[in-house]
Each structure stands twice: as structure tokens, then as C-alpha cells.
Design an enzyme around this catalytic site. Structure first.
Site, PDB file in Angstrom:
ATOM      1  N   ASN A   9      -8.147  11.589 -15.032  1.00 32.54           N
ATOM      2  CA  ASN A   9      -7.961  12.567 -13.960  1.00 32.54           C
ATOM      3  C   ASN A   9      -6.621  13.261 -14.179  1.00 32.54           C
ATOM      4  O   ASN A   9      -5.572  12.678 -13.928  1.00 32.54           O
ATOM      5  CB  ASN A   9      -7.986  11.841 -12.607  1.00 32.54           C
ATOM      6  N   GLU A 166      -9.028   2.607  -6.097  1.00 32.21           N
ATOM      7  CA  GLU A 166      -7.665   3.018  -6.416  1.00 32.21           C
ATOM      8  C   GLU A 166      -6.747   2.693  -5.238  1.00 32.21           C
ATOM      9  O   GLU A 166      -6.664   3.473  -4.279  1.00 32.21           O
ATOM     10  CB  GLU A 166      -7.609   4.533  -6.667  1.00 32.21           C
TER      11      GLU A 166
END
Ligand code: 13P
Length: 249
Positions: A9, A166
Site C-alpha cells: 500500500n 492492521e
């Protein structure tokens, strides 16, 4: 066997030339082909990166998509547009979207629906802030995020999703969840999948870890039975680090 995945990402980083240089570095590297690599650049570069990577095994994703189908939503990208450039994956509910752009679980569930309607694979992000962990409310919070954002799906639909855990306190901070903290939460998430969808389906869904994952800790994190790979931020901006992580299974 579940898919092993390493997704990068890039967040809001890289100019066009830097982005192309990074992709070239990754494409030219040798890595474990049993691992699915996914590049998640800023969307403005996604079509070009999809073309550059199209004859290989690397997939492309984007970082966000609209909950709406089409129309007067200035600045938004629809699932059908993302599909039309050949991207395959879309991040949904990254903590930065939840925090800075007020994305709610209800909105995220609509985004997930749009993606599945367009044969895209959502990478559904969940994670707790430090305060919730300190209050020992992290399991409840993750359960709510999944129940409200993802678990409205039926068994066939959930098989087309990836989950990313996360912990917000580990993102960009250099503080990684310990290997046992990661496994504990991944096992909990898989347990929720078992309850909702049954063991056979739960065993097929990849659950990625994200938050200060880097070459030095990836091997230990990925050695856990319920950690199926990583969603990488900072370390995905350097091709050698990203590839080193992909080679850490
Ligand atoms: P870092 O790897 O920079 O901590 O970011 C993780 C992340 O947010 C990936 O989506």
C-alpha cells in the site's frame, strides 16, 4: 491451501516517475512465485502499472473506491471504473480512511457490495487504536468492524475477500505487533469466520498482517499459522525491501 499474499500500500507517495521506477525494480526482481504480489499505488498510476505488470503474476489494486455505483460524486472512483482498467483488488476501510475521512462500517459494507458486484476482491482492513487495546476491548472492536462491514456477505461472496488486520498503533510507528499478538488476533478472526461460515470456508480466507512489517520481522510474523501474508506500507516503497518481505515465507 490459502493464498499467501504480500500487498504494498503505497498510500499518498511517489511521483509518476518514481512510481514507474519502483514498479520496474519489483518486476525485475526474483521472488517466490507461490506468493501473490499486489501493488496498490495511488489510483492515478494504476492503469499504467497494470499494463506494465500484465504479462506477469503481479496484481494491481487501488486504495479506495466509492460506495456508489456512478453519477455526480466528484472525486470518487467507482468499482466498475477500477474493474475496467484491469485492477483486481481494492483496499476497504483502511484505518487512515476511517480516521481522516470518517468512513463508517456502514459505508464500508456498501463499498464491499459494489466491489463484489464488479468482480473485484476487497481487502477489508480492520484494526484497533492503542486505547482500545489498553482497555482490553480490541477483540470486541474487531468483531464489530467485521460484523458490520463484511459479515453481511454470504458464503460464496466471503470467499472472494481478503482480510487485513492492521493494529493502528503499529502503522507507520516502527512498533510492530509481536508475533504472538498477531497470531492471537488472526486466530480470533479465523474463529469468527468459522462461527459465521464454517470451518471449510474459514480455512480458505487469507488474513494479512499490517503495521511496521519489514524485512527484519516479516519471517517471524509470517511463520504463524493464521498469518497468510502482509499489507505493507513504508517498506513497500523500496523495491528491495518489498521483495525481501515477499521472500520471507
Ligand atoms: P506501515 O507498514 O508503514 O506501518 O503501514 C502499514 C499499512 O498501513 C499498510 O496498509
Amino acid at each position: 491451501m490459502r493464498k499467501k499474499i504480500v500487498a504494498g500500500n503505497w498510500k499518498m507517495n511517489k511521483t509518476h516517475s518514481e512510481a514507474i521506477e519502483l514498479v520496474s525494480g519489483i518486476v525485475d526482481s526474483s521472488y517466490d512465485k507461490s506468493v501473490q504480489l499486489i501493488l496498490v499505488p495511488p489510483s492515478i498510476y494504476a492503469a499504467e502499472i497494470e499494463e506494465i505488470t500484465s504479462d506477469g503474476d503481479i496484481s494491481v489494486g487501488v486504495q479506495n473506491s466509492s460506495q456508489f455505483e456512478s453519477g455526480a460524486y466528484t472525486g470518487e472512483l467507482s468499482a466498475s471504473m477500477i474493474k475496467s482498467i484491469g485492477a483486481q483488488y481494492v483496499l476497504v476501510g483502511h484505518s487512515e480512511r476511517r480516521e481522516y475521512f470518517n468512513e463508517t462500517n456502514e459505508m464500508l459494507s456498501k463499498k464491499v457490495n459494489q466491489l463484489l458486484l464488479n468482480d473485484l476482491i476487497p481487502i477489508f482492513c480492520c484494526g484497533e487504536v492503542l486505547e482500545e487495546r489498553e482497555k482490553e476491548n480490541h477483540f470486541n472492536l474487531i468483531k464489530d468492524q467485521l460484523n458490520e462491514g463484511l459479515f453481511h456477505l454470504d458464503s460464496t461472496q466471503i470467499l472472494n475477500c481478503v482480510i487485513a488486520y492492521e493494529p493502528v498503533w503499529a502503522i507507520g510507528t516502527g512498533v510492530t505487533a509481536s508475533s504472538s499478538q498477531a497470531q492471537e488476533m488472526h486466530q480470533f478472526i479465523r474463529g469468527l469466520l468459522v462461527v459465521k461460515y464454517g470451518n471449510e470456508i474459514a480455512e480458505k480466507i487469507s488474513i494479512l498482517y499490517g503495521g511496521s512489517c519489514k524485512p527484519s520481522n516479516a519471517k517471524e510474523l509470517f511463520s504463524n499459522p493464521d498469518v497468510d501474508g502482509g499489507l505493507i506500507g513504508g517498506a513497500s516503497l523500496v523495491s528491495t525491501d518489498f521483495i525481501a518481505i515477499a521472500n520471507s515465507f
